[in-house]
Design a protein around this motif. Structure first.
Motif, PDB file in Angstrom:
ATOM      1  N   ASP A  91      63.985  69.308  53.647  1.00  0.00           N
ATOM      2  CA  ASP A  91      64.915  68.200  53.452  1.00  0.00           C
ATOM      3  C   ASP A  91      64.388  67.415  52.258  1.00  0.00           C
ATOM      4  O   ASP A  91      63.265  66.926  52.281  1.00  0.00           O
ATOM      5  CB  ASP A  91      64.935  67.351  54.727  1.00  0.00           C
ATOM      6  CG  ASP A  91      65.813  66.113  54.637  1.00  0.00           C
ATOM      7  OD1 ASP A  91      66.338  65.807  53.544  1.00  0.00           O
ATOM      8  OD2 ASP A  91      65.947  65.432  55.667  1.00  0.00           O
ATOM      9  N   PHE A  92      65.195  67.314  51.208  1.00  0.00           N
ATOM     10  CA  PHE A  92      64.725  66.627  50.005  1.00  0.00           C
ATOM     11  C   PHE A  92      65.809  65.744  49.404  1.00  0.00           C
ATOM     12  O   PHE A  92      66.998  65.924  49.676  1.00  0.00           O
ATOM     13  CB  PHE A  92      64.223  67.622  48.952  1.00  0.00           C
ATOM     14  CG  PHE A  92      65.321  68.396  48.265  1.00  0.00           C
ATOM     15  CD1 PHE A  92      65.868  67.942  47.070  1.00  0.00           C
ATOM     16  CD2 PHE A  92      65.798  69.574  48.803  1.00  0.00           C
ATOM     17  CE1 PHE A  92      66.886  68.651  46.431  1.00  0.00           C
ATOM     18  CE2 PHE A  92      66.811  70.284  48.181  1.00  0.00           C
ATOM     19  CZ  PHE A  92      67.355  69.825  46.993  1.00  0.00           C
ATOM     20  N   SER A  93      65.366  64.804  48.606  1.00  0.00           N
ATOM     21  CA  SER A  93      66.249  63.960  47.806  1.00  0.00           C
ATOM     22  C   SER A  93      65.777  64.053  46.363  1.00  0.00           C
ATOM     23  O   SER A  93      64.592  63.867  46.088  1.00  0.00           O
ATOM     24  CB  SER A  93      66.174  62.498  48.259  1.00  0.00           C
ATOM     25  OG  SER A  93      66.566  62.372  49.598  1.00  0.00           O
ATOM     26  N   ARG A 103      72.024  58.811  40.357  1.00  0.00           N
ATOM     27  CA  ARG A 103      72.584  59.407  41.572  1.00  0.00           C
ATOM     28  C   ARG A 103      71.482  60.105  42.344  1.00  0.00           C
ATOM     29  O   ARG A 103      70.389  60.335  41.824  1.00  0.00           O
ATOM     30  CB  ARG A 103      73.684  60.390  41.226  1.00  0.00           C
ATOM     31  CG  ARG A 103      74.840  59.729  40.508  1.00  0.00           C
ATOM     32  CD  ARG A 103      75.922  60.705  40.239  1.00  0.00           C
ATOM     33  NE  ARG A 103      77.002  60.020  39.522  1.00  0.00           N
ATOM     34  CZ  ARG A 103      78.103  60.588  39.139  1.00  0.00           C
ATOM     35  NH1 ARG A 103      78.304  61.856  39.394  1.00  0.00           N
ATOM     36  NH2 ARG A 103      79.026  59.912  38.505  1.00  0.00           N
ATOM     37  N   VAL A 104      71.808  60.475  43.586  1.00  0.00           N
ATOM     38  CA  VAL A 104      70.848  61.185  44.431  1.00  0.00           C
ATOM     39  C   VAL A 104      71.518  62.422  45.006  1.00  0.00           C
ATOM     40  O   VAL A 104      72.631  62.357  45.534  1.00  0.00           O
ATOM     41  CB  VAL A 104      70.336  60.289  45.587  1.00  0.00           C
ATOM     42  CG1 VAL A 104      69.408  61.072  46.508  1.00  0.00           C
ATOM     43  CG2 VAL A 104      69.631  59.061  45.038  1.00  0.00           C
ATOM     44  N   HIS A 105      70.827  63.551  44.877  1.00  0.00           N
ATOM     45  CA  HIS A 105      71.253  64.799  45.512  1.00  0.00           C
ATOM     46  C   HIS A 105      70.364  64.973  46.736  1.00  0.00           C
ATOM     47  O   HIS A 105      69.158  65.153  46.604  1.00  0.00           O
ATOM     48  CB  HIS A 105      71.066  65.975  44.542  1.00  0.00           C
ATOM     49  CG  HIS A 105      71.357  67.301  45.164  1.00  0.00           C
ATOM     50  ND1 HIS A 105      72.596  67.867  45.140  1.00  0.00           N
ATOM     51  CD2 HIS A 105      70.562  68.168  45.841  1.00  0.00           C
ATOM     52  CE1 HIS A 105      72.557  69.028  45.763  1.00  0.00           C
ATOM     53  NE2 HIS A 105      71.323  69.227  46.193  1.00  0.00           N
ATOM     54  N   ARG A 106      70.938  64.879  47.940  1.00  0.00           N
ATOM     55  CA  ARG A 106      70.168  65.064  49.179  1.00  0.00           C
ATOM     56  C   ARG A 106      70.623  66.363  49.807  1.00  0.00           C
ATOM     57  O   ARG A 106      71.820  66.610  49.969  1.00  0.00           O
ATOM     58  CB  ARG A 106      70.415  63.897  50.140  1.00  0.00           C
ATOM     59  CG  ARG A 106      69.794  64.115  51.521  1.00  0.00           C
ATOM     60  CD  ARG A 106      68.656  63.180  51.784  1.00  0.00           C
ATOM     61  NE  ARG A 106      67.927  63.513  52.981  1.00  0.00           N
ATOM     62  CZ  ARG A 106      67.771  62.684  53.999  1.00  0.00           C
ATOM     63  NH1 ARG A 106      68.309  61.481  53.977  1.00  0.00           N
ATOM     64  NH2 ARG A 106      67.047  63.051  55.040  1.00  0.00           N
ATOM     65  N   GLU A 107      69.653  67.196  50.155  1.00  0.00           N
ATOM     66  CA  GLU A 107      69.975  68.522  50.682  1.00  0.00           C
ATOM     67  C   GLU A 107      68.930  68.951  51.693  1.00  0.00           C
ATOM     68  O   GLU A 107      67.744  68.655  51.546  1.00  0.00           O
ATOM     69  CB  GLU A 107      70.004  69.531  49.522  1.00  0.00           C
ATOM     70  CG  GLU A 107      70.356  70.933  49.910  1.00  0.00           C
ATOM     71  CD  GLU A 107      70.495  71.864  48.715  1.00  0.00           C
ATOM     72  OE1 GLU A 107      70.143  73.049  48.874  1.00  0.00           O
ATOM     73  OE2 GLU A 107      70.936  71.424  47.629  1.00  0.00           O
ATOM     74  N   ILE A 108      69.393  69.650  52.712  1.00  0.00           N
ATOM     75  CA  ILE A 108      68.484  70.372  53.606  1.00  0.00           C
ATOM     76  C   ILE A 108      68.634  71.832  53.217  1.00  0.00           C
ATOM     77  O   ILE A 108      69.673  72.457  53.465  1.00  0.00           O
ATOM     78  CB  ILE A 108      68.814  70.135  55.085  1.00  0.00           C
ATOM     79  CG1 ILE A 108      68.647  68.651  55.422  1.00  0.00           C
ATOM     80  CG2 ILE A 108      67.900  70.997  55.969  1.00  0.00           C
ATOM     81  CD1 ILE A 108      69.048  68.280  56.834  1.00  0.00           C
ATOM     82  N   SER A 109      67.600  72.346  52.553  1.00  0.00           N
ATOM     83  CA  SER A 109      67.624  73.703  52.019  1.00  0.00           C
ATOM     84  C   SER A 109      67.013  74.677  53.006  1.00  0.00           C
ATOM     85  O   SER A 109      66.012  74.377  53.650  1.00  0.00           O
ATOM     86  CB  SER A 109      66.819  73.773  50.716  1.00  0.00           C
ATOM     87  OG  SER A 109      67.401  72.971  49.733  1.00  0.00           O
ATOM     88  N   ARG A 110      67.614  75.867  53.065  1.00  0.00           N
ATOM     89  CA  ARG A 110      67.092  76.939  53.909  1.00  0.00           C
ATOM     90  C   ARG A 110      66.395  77.985  53.026  1.00  0.00           C
ATOM     91  O   ARG A 110      66.930  78.360  51.983  1.00  0.00           O
ATOM     92  CB  ARG A 110      68.224  77.566  54.717  1.00  0.00           C
ATOM     93  CG  ARG A 110      68.680  76.689  55.870  1.00  0.00           C
ATOM     94  CD  ARG A 110      69.823  77.318  56.658  1.00  0.00           C
ATOM     95  NE  ARG A 110      71.100  77.201  55.988  1.00  0.00           N
ATOM     96  CZ  ARG A 110      71.839  76.079  55.951  1.00  0.00           C
ATOM     97  NH1 ARG A 110      71.405  74.988  56.540  1.00  0.00           N
ATOM     98  NH2 ARG A 110      72.990  76.052  55.322  1.00  0.00           N
ATOM     99  N   PHE A 111      65.246  78.412  53.497  1.00  0.00           N
ATOM    100  CA  PHE A 111      64.438  79.408  52.792  1.00  0.00           C
ATOM    101  C   PHE A 111      64.077  80.522  53.758  1.00  0.00           C
ATOM    102  O   PHE A 111      64.037  80.313  54.969  1.00  0.00           O
ATOM    103  CB  PHE A 111      63.144  78.767  52.266  1.00  0.00           C
ATOM    104  CG  PHE A 111      63.376  77.700  51.247  1.00  0.00           C
ATOM    105  CD1 PHE A 111      63.385  77.993  49.894  1.00  0.00           C
ATOM    106  CD2 PHE A 111      63.601  76.386  51.637  1.00  0.00           C
ATOM    107  CE1 PHE A 111      63.614  76.995  48.959  1.00  0.00           C
ATOM    108  CE2 PHE A 111      63.828  75.387  50.716  1.00  0.00           C
ATOM    109  CZ  PHE A 111      63.834  75.695  49.366  1.00  0.00           C
TER     110      PHE A 111
END
Length: 131
Positions: A91-93, A103-111
């Motif tokens: 989970d990153f911003s 602006r802010v890009h917030r995402e929970i990335s799957r790896f």
């Protein structure tokens, strides 16, 4: 001349942080891959972004990277993604400036691991209001 600070926000020098991964060393964790991908975005390294995507998202071409100024990465949390795991999330911003606006890009990335290497699969983006 000393190497500049890594753009991923770790506080380490690029050559002691994300630089080796950008040069081809496998990232040991999902978070390390996430940080190195952010650094690649800041450096305009589309080839690294392409080769660290899951196989089903690779088409042999470099992605078109957004024309923004990246201003900082914050890791909000992780789940799995360690050296012994096969999957994980980060989970990153990521702050960026676009047309004079921050602006802010917030995402929970799957790896996941693919042939022993961490790759980015996909992510869920959460809209973030900025002041």
């Amino acid at each position: 001349m000393p190497e500049k600070q890594c753009r991923c926000g770790s506080g380490a020098r690029l050559d002691a942080c994300c630089g080796p991964y950008l040069a081809g060393l496998p990232a040991p964790t999902a978070e390390a891959l996430m940080r190195s991908r952010y650094t690649a975005f800041t450096l305009g390294d589309g080839a690294y972004i392409a080769r660290t995507c899951a196989a089903e998202h690779r088409d042999g071409t470099e992605p078109e990277l957004p024309d923004v100024i990246w201003a900082g990465l914050k890791i909000n949390g992780t789940s799995g993604g360690g050296p012994a795991d096969t999957t994980g999330t980060v989970d990153f911003s990521a702050r960026f400036r676009d047309g004079g606006e921050t602006r802010v890009h917030r995402e929970i990335s799957r790896f996941r691991r693919e042939d022993g290497l961490w790759v980015y699969v996909d992510g869920d983006i959460t809209p973030v209001k900025t002041p």
